[in-house]
Structure formats: C-alpha cells, structure tokens
Design a protein around this motif. Structure first.
Motif, PDB file in Angstrom:
ATOM      1  N   GLN A 429       3.832   8.965   9.072  1.00 54.88           N
ATOM      2  CA  GLN A 429       4.236   8.109   7.952  1.00 54.88           C
ATOM      3  C   GLN A 429       4.820   6.799   8.458  1.00 54.88           C
ATOM      4  O   GLN A 429       4.532   5.726   7.914  1.00 54.88           O
ATOM      5  CB  GLN A 429       5.256   8.847   7.087  1.00 54.88           C
ATOM      6  CG  GLN A 429       4.687  10.063   6.366  1.00 54.88           C
ATOM      7  CD  GLN A 429       5.761  10.911   5.709  1.00 54.88           C
ATOM      8  OE1 GLN A 429       6.962  10.664   5.878  1.00 54.88           O
ATOM      9  NE2 GLN A 429       5.345  11.918   4.954  1.00 54.88           N
ATOM     10  N   ARG A 431       4.159   5.286  11.299  1.00 54.79           N
ATOM     11  CA  ARG A 431       3.087   4.440  11.842  1.00 54.79           C
ATOM     12  C   ARG A 431       2.320   3.756  10.714  1.00 54.79           C
ATOM     13  O   ARG A 431       1.945   2.584  10.819  1.00 54.79           O
ATOM     14  CB  ARG A 431       2.147   5.279  12.712  1.00 54.79           C
ATOM     15  CG  ARG A 431       1.005   4.485  13.321  1.00 54.79           C
ATOM     16  CD  ARG A 431       0.238   5.280  14.352  1.00 54.79           C
ATOM     17  NE  ARG A 431      -0.950   4.561  14.784  1.00 54.79           N
ATOM     18  CZ  ARG A 431      -2.175   4.771  14.331  1.00 54.79           C
ATOM     19  NH1 ARG A 431      -2.391   5.733  13.443  1.00 54.79           N
ATOM     20  NH2 ARG A 431      -3.185   4.049  14.754  1.00 54.79           N
ATOM     21  N   GLN A 432       2.091   4.491   9.627  1.00 56.13           N
ATOM     22  CA  GLN A 432       1.380   3.901   8.490  1.00 56.13           C
ATOM     23  C   GLN A 432       2.184   2.753   7.879  1.00 56.13           C
ATOM     24  O   GLN A 432       1.628   1.696   7.546  1.00 56.13           O
ATOM     25  CB  GLN A 432       1.087   4.970   7.444  1.00 56.13           C
ATOM     26  CG  GLN A 432       0.148   4.517   6.334  1.00 56.13           C
ATOM     27  CD  GLN A 432      -0.313   5.681   5.488  1.00 56.13           C
ATOM     28  OE1 GLN A 432       0.378   6.684   5.341  1.00 56.13           O
ATOM     29  NE2 GLN A 432      -1.506   5.569   4.929  1.00 56.13           N
ATOM     30  N   GLN A 433       3.494   2.947   7.741  1.00 62.00           N
ATOM     31  CA  GLN A 433       4.342   1.882   7.208  1.00 62.00           C
ATOM     32  C   GLN A 433       4.386   0.684   8.158  1.00 62.00           C
ATOM     33  O   GLN A 433       4.334  -0.477   7.716  1.00 62.00           O
ATOM     34  CB  GLN A 433       5.753   2.421   6.972  1.00 62.00           C
ATOM     35  CG  GLN A 433       5.835   3.472   5.873  1.00 62.00           C
ATOM     36  CD  GLN A 433       7.171   4.195   5.855  1.00 62.00           C
ATOM     37  OE1 GLN A 433       8.038   3.946   6.696  1.00 62.00           O
ATOM     38  NE2 GLN A 433       7.334   5.105   4.898  1.00 62.00           N
ATOM     39  N   PHE A 448      -6.701   1.267  11.084  1.00 65.34           N
ATOM     40  CA  PHE A 448      -5.586   2.212  11.182  1.00 65.34           C
ATOM     41  C   PHE A 448      -6.026   3.544  11.780  1.00 65.34           C
ATOM     42  O   PHE A 448      -5.269   4.186  12.498  1.00 65.34           O
ATOM     43  CB  PHE A 448      -4.978   2.444   9.795  1.00 65.34           C
ATOM     44  CG  PHE A 448      -3.931   3.530   9.773  1.00 65.34           C
ATOM     45  CD1 PHE A 448      -2.659   3.305  10.278  1.00 65.34           C
ATOM     46  CD2 PHE A 448      -4.224   4.796   9.286  1.00 65.34           C
ATOM     47  CE1 PHE A 448      -1.691   4.301  10.270  1.00 65.34           C
ATOM     48  CE2 PHE A 448      -3.277   5.798   9.286  1.00 65.34           C
ATOM     49  CZ  PHE A 448      -1.993   5.555   9.780  1.00 65.34           C
ATOM     50  N   ASN A 449      -7.236   3.971  11.478  1.00 66.32           N
ATOM     51  CA  ASN A 449      -7.709   5.284  11.923  1.00 66.32           C
ATOM     52  C   ASN A 449      -8.073   5.306  13.406  1.00 66.32           C
ATOM     53  O   ASN A 449      -8.374   6.381  13.936  1.00 66.32           O
ATOM     54  CB  ASN A 449      -8.918   5.721  11.089  1.00 66.32           C
ATOM     55  CG  ASN A 449      -8.538   5.966   9.646  1.00 66.32           C
ATOM     56  OD1 ASN A 449      -7.518   6.586   9.362  1.00 66.32           O
ATOM     57  ND2 ASN A 449      -9.344   5.472   8.717  1.00 66.32           N
TER      58      ASN A 449
END
Length: 452
Positions: A429, A431-433, A448-449
């Motif tokens: 979470q 890293r996504q933010q 991102f992936n």
C-alpha cells in the motif's frame, strides 16, 4: 545432484575455483577483504563471519548437510573442498547495527518472554543496504533450489552450534527470496511441534518456514519513455520528463548551491588523490559526529578500496569560493565492461559528509551529481541509498526490497509470520501511495506493476 556443505571462518576458499563476477561491487572479494583487513567485520566489530561452502558430493548419497563433513562454527579447519560451487556468508551477531532491516520488535517480544534473541545470524553486505544475490557462484553455475536448501542446512547447523534464535537474509534478490520461501515447508503444524517439545517427545527435526518481509527503496532508471525508453541524452532531457513545478524546484536547488559560491567536481579511480581521500573522510566522519556516533568504516577501508577497486569509484566534491573541499560524496558503480553477463549497470550512492550546513548541497552532491554521472556513463540505474522520501520527488521510483527470515523457536513463528504478512500488505500500500506522488508527467510515468 548430491550436494554437501562445509563451514569455514576464513577466505582461503576463494582460490579453490574460478568465480563468477558478482552482481554488485559490494560482493567483490576486494570489498570484503577491505572489510576484514580494517576490522569492519570480525569478532570485535560484532560481525563474526562464517562461510558456508556448497560442493558436490563424490559418493552416491543424497545429503543436504545432515551427515556431511563439517567443522564447528568456531575454529576448526574445514575439510578440503577442491571445487566449491557456491558460498554464502553468514554473520554471528549480538546487535542490529549496520543492517537497515529492523527486527527490534521481535527482540523485545523474546525479552518479554525471558527468551534470548541473541546471538542471531545475518546474511548481508555489512553496513550496506544493497539488493543482491548474496551467493558467490562458481563459473558455469546457476542458483538452484538444491544450492539454497544445502546452504540453509548449513545455516541451521551454525544456529544449533551457537544457539542462535534466527537467521536473517537481508536485501536479497526477489529470485532468491522466491527460491528460499518455496523450498521450505509452509504447512507446518506449529501447535503440534510445540506440544511435542513441551512433552519432550522424540521426533525428527522439523524444518521451520522461511518468512519474507518486504521494504521499499527509491531507485532512478535511465529510461526516457518519451524516446522509446532510450537512455537520457543529458540531465536536461531527464528534467523534461518531470512536471513543470518539479523541474523548477530542481533547477532552483542547483542554483542555490551556485549562489553560495560552491562549485562541484567529480573524480574517478586513480584520479582521486590521497589528499582527496583524507578530505572525504573528514567530511564522512562529520555525518556521525553530529549524532554523537563513531563511523563504522575507517580511512584505511576507503584507501583499500582505492587500491583494489579504483575502476568502481567516483567521488563528487563540493568546493567553496576559496577552493577548499567542504563536502564529499563517494559512489561505487558497476563496470559496464565487466564479464558479469549482466546488461545492466548501476550507480550506488553510499557515503557522504559535509563540514557545515549548506542550502541544497546534499541534494546536489548526493543526487544530481550522481544523475549526471549515470547519464554520462550510460549506466542503467542509480541506487542513492536506503529510505528518504525526498528522493521520490526527484524522480527515484519506489521499488520493493526483500528479506527472508528463519525463526528457530516454534512458539514465536505464528506471531512473526503474521507480522510479516501484515508488513508486506502495508508496504504494498505504501509503494502504491508513493508511486502516485512521482513527479513525472503523464507521458513518462513508469509502470507500477514493474518492480524496478
């Protein structure tokens, strides 16, 4: 293939076979010899090394270490191994210094239950949060499940001999993390194991699972997505991939450095003089002195690198208006012309210090000088060091790191396994933010992936 292991506490095994070029300069024999020769690792430093040698058995027995020839972890000589195929370093430690993956909460939990958490075993590059394979491999070998399982058997042997609570493999590659976690059983009935131990029932040794933690570092990629992912032509080409406000901020920071009468220069390899090294170390020591600490590494260590690894070194210096060196930042980098077989080459920002406080100088000397150098040299990536969200807004991409852990007391495995599971979810979470806060314009946002 039948594999065995042996334990050694010196590096005489290095001459017993031809070794592959390691994946980073921090795993080069020269780097480790500098650590040993200058006392950065050893009993006094609290980093007591044991080397686990993996080799092919000459007989027909299948052996992952239970009945293999082996020495004690303390001082006995290992059997003569003519051609080891892999070696894994393991340190016996009574502290956490110089690791950068923190398990203090686990130590506190052990203490609350009156159980010793020390000594513990650690596999890492000391004082260096760099992702890497951690194994030295002989030429022609690849990292396999059999090699990893045999090395783990050696780790377990060391742990039993010294009474270690656990083993921690820090900043390992995702490939090694995957092999290690899947090669060990994951469906152990922990309650049954504990009951058997409480009742002193005899049973075969139980393999504990390998638990994985994940972290996040910020890495820069030399890919111009506006130009078919080609390397950047220059620093300005990189800036053009950022949003206008971020470009303006970086240019302003660089301008502030110049307005203070400070100029910067870079030197590589043999161009770095003895006077440069002395000035660098004076700056480096100040980084620790302001915190009331002693540095981990000595001037002799850095001069040993200068003597043995000159082609992997770049020193960025900041000079005041009188020409005096007021700050230094030392980088290592992969040699693109090496025989490692890799098509990537990384710049590593590691050691920095300044004699005073100067506006934006840290950003200039540790990041922007590194970015310029990486672009000029055609390096594929830049790892500026662990932590620091200020790297994010300067174009460094949040990247997952991996560590693997083996807990030997089954009473603590369920809680620590739960901790690791929740920690991985939190880091995903985070890293996504962090990814959403990257400064790139829409046309140059990385995927991102893809874990860079």
């Amino acid at each position: 293939m039948n594999l065995k292991y042996a334990l050694m506490n010196d590096t005489s095994w290095q001459g017993q076979t031809d070794w592959q070029t390691p994946d980073t300069p921090f795993m080069s024999f020269a780097f480790w010899q500098a650590l040993i020769d200058t006392g950065a690792i050893g009993e006094q430093a609290g980093w007591l090394p044991i080397f686990i040698l993996v080799y092919r058995a000459k007989d027909g027995s299948i052996d992952h270490g239970e009945n293999s020839e082996k020495n004690t972890a303390a001082s006995q000589a290992a059997p003569t191994i003519t051609h080891p195929i892999a070696v894994l370093p393991v340190f016996i430690k009574g502290h956490h210094r110089g690791e950068f993956v923190f398990d203090h909460a686990w130590a506190e939990a052990y203490a609350r239950y009156g159980v010793d958490y020390y000594p513990r075993l650690v596999t890492s590059v000391p004082y260096t949060p760099i992702t890497g394979q951690r194994f030295w491999l002989a030429k022609g070998e690849t990292l396999t499940e059999n090699i990893v399982k045999t090395a783990i058997a050696g780790i377990d042997d060391v742990a039993q001999q010294v009474g270690a609570s656990s083993w921690h493999g820090l900043f390992v590659t995702p490939e090694l993390a995957a092999i290690a976690t899947t090669s060990m059983p994951t469906d152990i009935d922990i309650e049954q194991v504990i009951a058997a131990q409480d009742n002193e029932l005899e049973s075969a040794p139980i393999d504990m699972p390998i638990l994985e933690r994940q972290g996040c570092q910020f890495l820069w990629q030399n890919k111009d997505l506006l130009n078919d992912s080609q390397p950047f032509a220059d620093f300005e080409a990189f800036l053009l991939t950022l949003k206008a406000k971020k470009r303006k901020t970086i240019r302003a920071e660089r301008r502030k450095v110049a307005e203070q009468g400070i100029t910067c220069q870079r030197k590589c390899g043999d161009a770095i003089t003895d006077e440069d090294w002395n000035a660098f170390y004076h700056c480096y020591v100040m980084t620790y002195a302001v915190r009331g600490q002693q540095p981990y590494l000595t001037i002799e260590f850095f001069k040993a690198l200068a003597a043995t690894l000159p082609t992997y070194l770049m020193l960025a210096q900041a000079l005041d208006a009188s020409g005096e060196i007021i700050a230094s930042s030392l980088f290592l980098y992969d040699n693109p012309n090496s025989d490692s077989g890799s098509d990537t080459a990384t710049l590593y920002g590691r050691y920095w210090g300044a004699l005073g406080e100067y506006d934006s100088l840290h950003f200039e000397l540790c990041y922007y000088q590194g970015l310029e150098f990486a672009i000029e040299q055609g390096l594929t990536s830049f790892d500026p060091g662990t932590q620091g969200e200020h790297k994010l807004v300067r174009g460094f991409i949040p990247t997952t790191t991996h560590s693997i852990h083996r807990i030997y007391d089954p009473r603590f495995v369920p809680a620590i396994r739960d901790f690791c599971t929740k920690d991985r979810l939190y880091m995903a979470q985070y890293r996504q933010q962090a990814f959403a806060a990257l400064p790139f314009n829409a046309d140059n946002m990385p995927d991102f992936n893809h874990n860079y």
